[in-house]
Design a protein around this motif. Sequence first.
Motif, mmCIF file in Angstrom:
data_model
loop_
_atom_site.group_PDB
_atom_site.id
_atom_site.type_symbol
_atom_site.label_atom_id
_atom_site.label_comp_id
_atom_site.label_asym_id
_atom_site.label_seq_id
_atom_site.Cartn_x
_atom_site.Cartn_y
_atom_site.Cartn_z
ATOM 1 N N ARG A 20 -3.834 1.304 9.443
ATOM 2 C CA ARG A 20 -2.678 2.093 8.983
ATOM 3 C C ARG A 20 -1.450 1.675 9.805
ATOM 4 N NH1 ARG A 20 -4.855 6.936 5.980
ATOM 5 N NH2 ARG A 20 -2.727 7.723 6.042
ATOM 6 N N VAL A 21 -1.280 2.259 11.000
ATOM 7 C CA VAL A 21 -0.096 1.943 11.833
ATOM 8 C C VAL A 21 0.052 0.425 12.001
ATOM 9 C CG1 VAL A 21 0.924 2.181 14.128
ATOM 10 C CG2 VAL A 21 -0.283 4.116 13.093
ATOM 11 N N GLY A 22 -1.087 -0.252 12.244
ATOM 12 C CA GLY A 22 -1.040 -1.684 12.551
ATOM 13 C C GLY A 22 -0.920 -2.583 11.349
ATOM 14 N N ALA A 23 -0.939 -2.025 10.137
ATOM 15 C CA ALA A 23 -0.876 -2.891 8.960
ATOM 16 C C ALA A 23 -0.230 -2.140 7.783
ATOM 17 C CB ALA A 23 -2.265 -3.396 8.587
ATOM 18 N N ALA A 24 -1.051 -1.349 7.055
ATOM 19 C CA ALA A 24 -0.601 -0.798 5.772
ATOM 20 C C ALA A 24 0.569 0.176 5.909
ATOM 21 C CB ALA A 24 -1.783 -0.117 5.080
ATOM 22 N N THR A 25 0.528 1.048 6.910
ATOM 23 C CA THR A 25 1.617 2.035 7.058
ATOM 24 C C THR A 25 2.937 1.307 7.280
ATOM 25 O OG1 THR A 25 0.056 3.597 8.023
ATOM 26 C CG2 THR A 25 2.386 4.081 8.350
ATOM 27 N N ASN A 26 2.909 0.296 8.170
ATOM 28 C CA ASN A 26 4.151 -0.437 8.451
ATOM 29 C C ASN A 26 4.624 -1.184 7.215
ATOM 30 O OD1 ASN A 26 6.010 -1.000 10.762
ATOM 31 N ND2 ASN A 26 5.598 -3.108 10.125
ATOM 32 N N ALA A 27 3.676 -1.764 6.454
ATOM 33 C CA ALA A 27 4.057 -2.508 5.244
ATOM 34 C C ALA A 27 4.711 -1.570 4.228
ATOM 35 C CB ALA A 27 2.827 -3.176 4.641
ATOM 36 N N VAL A 28 4.111 -0.384 4.048
ATOM 37 C CA VAL A 28 4.677 0.565 3.082
ATOM 38 C C VAL A 28 6.016 1.107 3.598
ATOM 39 C CG1 VAL A 28 4.296 2.787 1.906
ATOM 40 C CG2 VAL A 28 2.456 1.103 2.006
ATOM 41 N N ARG A 29 6.103 1.299 4.935
ATOM 42 C CA ARG A 29 7.403 1.743 5.500
ATOM 43 C C ARG A 29 8.480 0.683 5.270
ATOM 44 N NH1 ARG A 29 4.940 4.067 11.111
ATOM 45 N NH2 ARG A 29 4.476 6.184 10.407
ATOM 46 N N ILE A 30 8.113 -0.598 5.340
ATOM 47 C CA ILE A 30 9.086 -1.671 5.060
ATOM 48 C C ILE A 30 9.556 -1.543 3.606
ATOM 49 C CG2 ILE A 30 9.391 -4.175 4.756
ATOM 50 C CD1 ILE A 30 7.477 -4.594 7.158
ATOM 51 N N ALA A 31 8.603 -1.340 2.693
ATOM 52 C CA ALA A 31 8.958 -1.207 1.271
ATOM 53 C C ALA A 31 9.872 0.004 1.066
ATOM 54 C CB ALA A 31 7.688 -1.074 0.430
ATOM 55 N N GLU A 32 9.544 1.110 1.714
ATOM 56 C CA GLU A 32 10.372 2.324 1.565
ATOM 57 C C GLU A 32 11.777 2.082 2.110
ATOM 58 O OE1 GLU A 32 7.941 5.263 3.492
ATOM 59 O OE2 GLU A 32 6.603 5.479 1.767
ATOM 60 N N TYR A 33 11.867 1.353 3.210
ATOM 61 C CA TYR A 33 13.166 1.042 3.824
ATOM 62 C C TYR A 33 14.011 0.198 2.853
ATOM 63 C CZ TYR A 33 16.540 -0.447 7.379
ATOM 64 O OH TYR A 33 17.698 -0.685 8.085
ATOM 65 N N ILE A 34 13.370 -0.805 2.279
ATOM 66 C CA ILE A 34 14.067 -1.704 1.345
ATOM 67 C C ILE A 34 14.603 -0.924 0.131
ATOM 68 C CG2 ILE A 34 13.607 -3.538 -0.357
ATOM 69 C CD1 ILE A 34 11.596 -4.666 1.682
ATOM 70 N N VAL A 35 13.748 -0.032 -0.376
ATOM 71 C CA VAL A 35 14.135 0.769 -1.540
ATOM 72 C C VAL A 35 15.273 1.722 -1.159
ATOM 73 C CG1 VAL A 35 13.317 2.640 -3.054
ATOM 74 C CG2 VAL A 35 11.924 0.573 -2.733
ATOM 75 N N ASP A 36 15.091 2.400 -0.019
ATOM 76 C CA ASP A 36 16.072 3.382 0.445
ATOM 77 C C ASP A 36 17.452 2.754 0.687
ATOM 78 O OD1 ASP A 36 16.578 6.067 1.332
ATOM 79 O OD2 ASP A 36 16.779 5.221 3.355
ATOM 80 N N LYS A 37 17.447 1.538 1.228
ATOM 81 C CA LYS A 37 18.722 0.867 1.572
ATOM 82 C C LYS A 37 19.231 -0.026 0.437
ATOM 83 C CE LYS A 37 18.594 2.395 5.855
ATOM 84 N NZ LYS A 37 19.207 3.671 6.112
ATOM 85 N N HIS A 38 18.600 0.051 -0.714
ATOM 86 C CA HIS A 38 19.010 -0.753 -1.892
ATOM 87 C C HIS A 38 19.059 -2.235 -1.568
ATOM 88 C CE1 HIS A 38 19.909 3.084 -3.708
ATOM 89 N NE2 HIS A 38 20.645 3.373 -2.643
ATOM 90 N N LEU A 39 18.038 -2.726 -0.904
ATOM 91 C CA LEU A 39 18.005 -4.143 -0.518
ATOM 92 C C LEU A 39 17.250 -4.974 -1.553
ATOM 93 C CD1 LEU A 39 17.295 -3.592 3.280
ATOM 94 C CD2 LEU A 39 19.402 -4.472 2.282
ATOM 95 N N ILE A 40 16.995 -4.387 -2.686
ATOM 96 C CA ILE A 40 16.204 -5.079 -3.702
ATOM 97 C C ILE A 40 16.907 -5.031 -5.058
ATOM 98 C CG2 ILE A 40 14.806 -3.083 -4.383
ATOM 99 C CD1 ILE A 40 12.382 -4.973 -4.127
#
Length: 333
Positions: free
Chosen positions: A313-333
């Motif tokens: 989780r913290v070491g893989a999937a959670t961080n990956a999903v947090r990256i996706a959420e960040y990208i979506v939230d900041k309209h980087l896509i």
Amino acid sequence: MGYKVSIVGISGAVGQKMLELLEVSPIKVDSLRLFASNKSLGKKFPFRGKKYKVEQFDETMDDDIVFFAISAKFAIEFAKKIIGKVGKIIDNSNGHRMMLDIPLVVPSINGKIIKKKDKIIANPNCSTIEMVLFLDPIYEAYGLKKIIITTLQAVSGSGLRAVSALYDETRDFIENRSVKNKFYPHPIAFNVVPFIGHILGNDYSDEEIKMTNETKKIFGDKKIDIFATTLRVPTFYSHFETIFLESKLPIDIEKLKKEIERDPLLRLLDDKKNYNFPMPISSAGTDIVDVGRMRYGKNKKELFSVISADNLRVGAATNAVRIAEYIVDKHLI
Ligand SMILES: NC(=O)c1ccc[n+]([C@@H]2O[C@H](COP(=O)([O-])OP(=O)(O)OC[C@H]3O[C@@H](n4cnc5c(N)ncnc54)[C@H](OP(=O)(O)O)[C@@H]3O)[C@@H](O)[C@H]2O)c1
């Protein structure tokens, strides 16, 4: 508007966790495609009330967010094939992490480096992510000169085949059969394997060098001295680490403990009265880094501590999903 999302490596340890976390993520998913090797074709996985069939990797994909939970070799090969057609690739493997033009991201620390034009975003190594999440408030407030780490890493860090190997070797031991190594170069049941990955020409293992290089890249600071010793231990989930650090300014432990208590990504477990400290069994299944056993070395610029966090989780999937959420939230896509 929703997003077209895919996970490549869905049947693996990280892929499975990623689907679980995406299920409860605020990201609106309009379409989902799941990929794995031929071995898993046709298997079905549930997501938000529907079942999705595993497909063979498809070079024509045009998804907005593609999660890679595959080996570094496949990640590099597959990325080349789809890079011009997809939005963002979030790669859990080691394949792109140290490439100069590819951001290596833990969103709460350096999310700001992601640019709209970036096509690939690398997820750091599992042991690195939990360590930098703990170090970040110390780095910000007191600066860091030196870090010496020893990791005690769970077998799930090597994927599902290693999890089965620990079960099988343990059963062989308990049932009085000879224990043969089923995954690592030595038996892992009731043992400690004193290296992770390969030993390099400088006598460090590649896992140790990953932790050193990735930490410097994430903090954008090449001056920190970092020395790691990475060990594989017979636990299933959660990597445990002992950390010694030398800061630039004297650390106020009591103030730091209060900061850790306020930090939503960390949990202070430093209760010496009840012996309640970080352990793999308490961090497994959570999305936070447990921190404890904090004590000074020879002065207030030296700090010892232990941490523990769920590697999948913290070491893989959670961080990956947090990256996706960040990208979506900041309209980087
Ligand atoms: N485990 C961790 O704690 C952790 C943490 C951070 C990063 N990582 C990295 O994340 C990646 C995945 O690790 P893992 O632990 O999840 O490994 P794993 O359990 O061994 O899973 C590997 C996945 O890759 C898939 N795969 C293999 N060949 C493929 C192909 N030709 N096309 C599409 N998919 C293919 C497998 O599908 P089949 O099942 O069909 O073979 C499986 O879904 C690795 O790069 C690893 O270094 C792992």
